[in-house]
Design an enzyme around this catalytic site. Structure first.
Site, short mmCIF file in Angstrom:
data_model
loop_
_atom_site.label_atom_id
_atom_site.label_comp_id
_atom_site.label_asym_id
_atom_site.label_seq_id
_atom_site.Cartn_x
_atom_site.Cartn_y
_atom_site.Cartn_z
N ASP A 13 0.85 -1.19 0.00
CA ASP A 13 0.00 0.00 0.00
C ASP A 13 0.89 1.24 0.00
O ASP A 13 1.69 1.44 0.93
CB ASP A 13 -0.89 -0.03 1.25
CG ASP A 13 -2.03 0.97 1.18
OD1 ASP A 13 -2.18 1.66 0.15
OD2 ASP A 13 -2.78 1.09 2.17
N ASP A 107 -2.93 2.44 -6.05
CA ASP A 107 -1.90 2.53 -5.00
C ASP A 107 -1.82 1.33 -4.08
O ASP A 107 -1.08 1.37 -3.09
CB ASP A 107 -2.12 3.80 -4.17
CG ASP A 107 -3.47 3.83 -3.47
OD1 ASP A 107 -4.35 3.02 -3.84
OD2 ASP A 107 -3.65 4.65 -2.56
N GLU A 108 -2.54 0.25 -4.36
CA GLU A 108 -2.40 -0.93 -3.50
C GLU A 108 -2.70 -2.20 -4.28
O GLU A 108 -3.43 -2.20 -5.27
CB GLU A 108 -3.30 -0.83 -2.26
CG GLU A 108 -4.78 -0.81 -2.54
CD GLU A 108 -5.61 -0.84 -1.25
OE1 GLU A 108 -5.26 -1.59 -0.32
OE2 GLU A 108 -6.61 -0.12 -1.20
#
Length: 359
Positions: A13, A107-108
């Site tokens: 993350d 983003d993860e």
């Protein structure tokens, strides 16, 4: 078939991803509270820097509320193409270690490194290497959770944020879960946490004490999921080709709504949630659906599909309200409202493409 207990799962993350990209590219923003999103009346925070989070600013928060909490907050217009480019860099690093990558957003992602391209036996070491590589190539930090299933890996990645990692080993899973407040469980939102609290369930240990049948009576199919995660069990595999088909949000009201103005106002938090997801992921949708559940649990939906993706929060609201008001006058009170976007598409309109509405 490989058992879930044998898996080595990493949840990666990025730390305050959009805001961190803006602070990286604009040195004058470093150390300052930054919100990516619109500062206008109906704006929503897509991401907040850690400096802003200290004031209580969070993603999906209305911009006017964020500004009230942090008067020094600096609003920055999102640059989704930049975020997508950085995300592609990061994804390429992941791919050097494994092909089993399940992106959740820009983003993860989950990575299954049980068997990996580097033939490394330590998932902890892999996570450290990946985080170092990400920083070397992008000057951005990432946090990681390492465990034997997705549920625990996701929990672990939040445990040492920002710029850290945490490992939950197989023999540690049940004890780790039992000490957690149910509101900290991934997959249990604020509304469900409140309902669990009303049932006298405050921790993972409390949740574990309830039979599966009781949880299913109160929460339907989700009850079986809660029963499993209370025991640190999660058999879901990392799905490399997983494609999200829709994004939605619902609100159940303590008292039934009957007036048009109440309903329109009640729909706003759902629209905020949906649009905040679009801003975080850079994914837009072409079909808007509004869901209404009456006091007697009768349920109706109304949808509208366009040729091009919905381009703004304002347009999402306009169409959603039109769909909602098409049901007026209401025959009975409304206990639940929901809004969703489907036919999702991360691509931008091509030059010259004719849209059904202006940007």
């Amino acid at each position: 078939m490989e058992s879930a207990a044998q898996r080595k799962i990493i949840h990666l993350d990025m730390d305050a991803f959009y805001a961190s990209v803006e602070q990286r590219d604009h040195p004058e923003l470093r150390g300052r509270p930054v919100a990516v999103g619109g500062s206008r009346q109906r704006g929503v925070v897509a991401a907040a820097s850690y400096e802003a989070r200290q004031f209580g600013v969070r993603s999906a928060m209305p911009s006017v509320v964020a500004q009230r909490k942090c008067p020094e907050l600096v609003f920055v217009k999102p640059r989704f193409e930049v975020y997508k480019d950085v995300s592609r860099q990061i994804r390429a690093i992941f791919a050097e270690y494994t092909s089993l990558i399940e992106p959740l957003s820009l983003d993860e992602a989950y990575l299954d490194v049980t068997e990996n391209h580097k033939h490394m036996t330590s998932a902890t070491r892999i996570a450290q290497e990946i985080r170092a590589r990400i920083f070397e190539q992008t000057q951005l930090t990432a946090s990681a959770g390492v465990s034997y299933n997705k549920f625990l890996a996701k929990l672990a990645s939040d445990y040492r944020k920002p710029n850290g990692q945490f490992v939950i080993r197989p023999h540690e899973g049940p004890a780790f879960v039992e000490a957690l407040a149910v509101g900290e469980f991934h997959g249990i939102g604020p509304v469900t946490a409140t309902r669990l609290n009303q049932l006298g369930i405050f921790t993972g240990l409390d949740l574990r004490a309830l039979p599966e049948e009781v949880l299913r009576q109160h929460f339907g199919k989700a009850g079986s999921y809660y029963y499993a995660i209370a025991r640190a069990i999660d058999h879901r595999p990392v799905e490399a080709d997983r494609v999200r088909k829709s994004v939605g949000s619902e609100t159940t009201f303590e008292q039934d709504l009957t007036e048009p103005e109440e309903l329109i106002n009640g729909l706003q938090p759902c629209l905020d949630d949906v649009w905040a997801h679009c801003q975080r992921t850079g994914v837009l949708g072409r079909t808007i659906t509004v869901k209404v559940k009456y006091a007697d649990f009768q349920q109706l939906t109304r949808s509208r599909t366009y040729l091009a993706p919905i381009p703004s929060r304002g347009r999402l609201e306009q169409v959603s309200v039109e769909l909602l008001t098409s049901l007026f006058p209401l025959p009975k009170g409304v206990r639940l409202l929901g809004a969703s976007l489907s036919n999702l598409d991360s691509s931008e309109p091509t030059p010259g493409q004719q849209l059904m509405f202006p940007f």
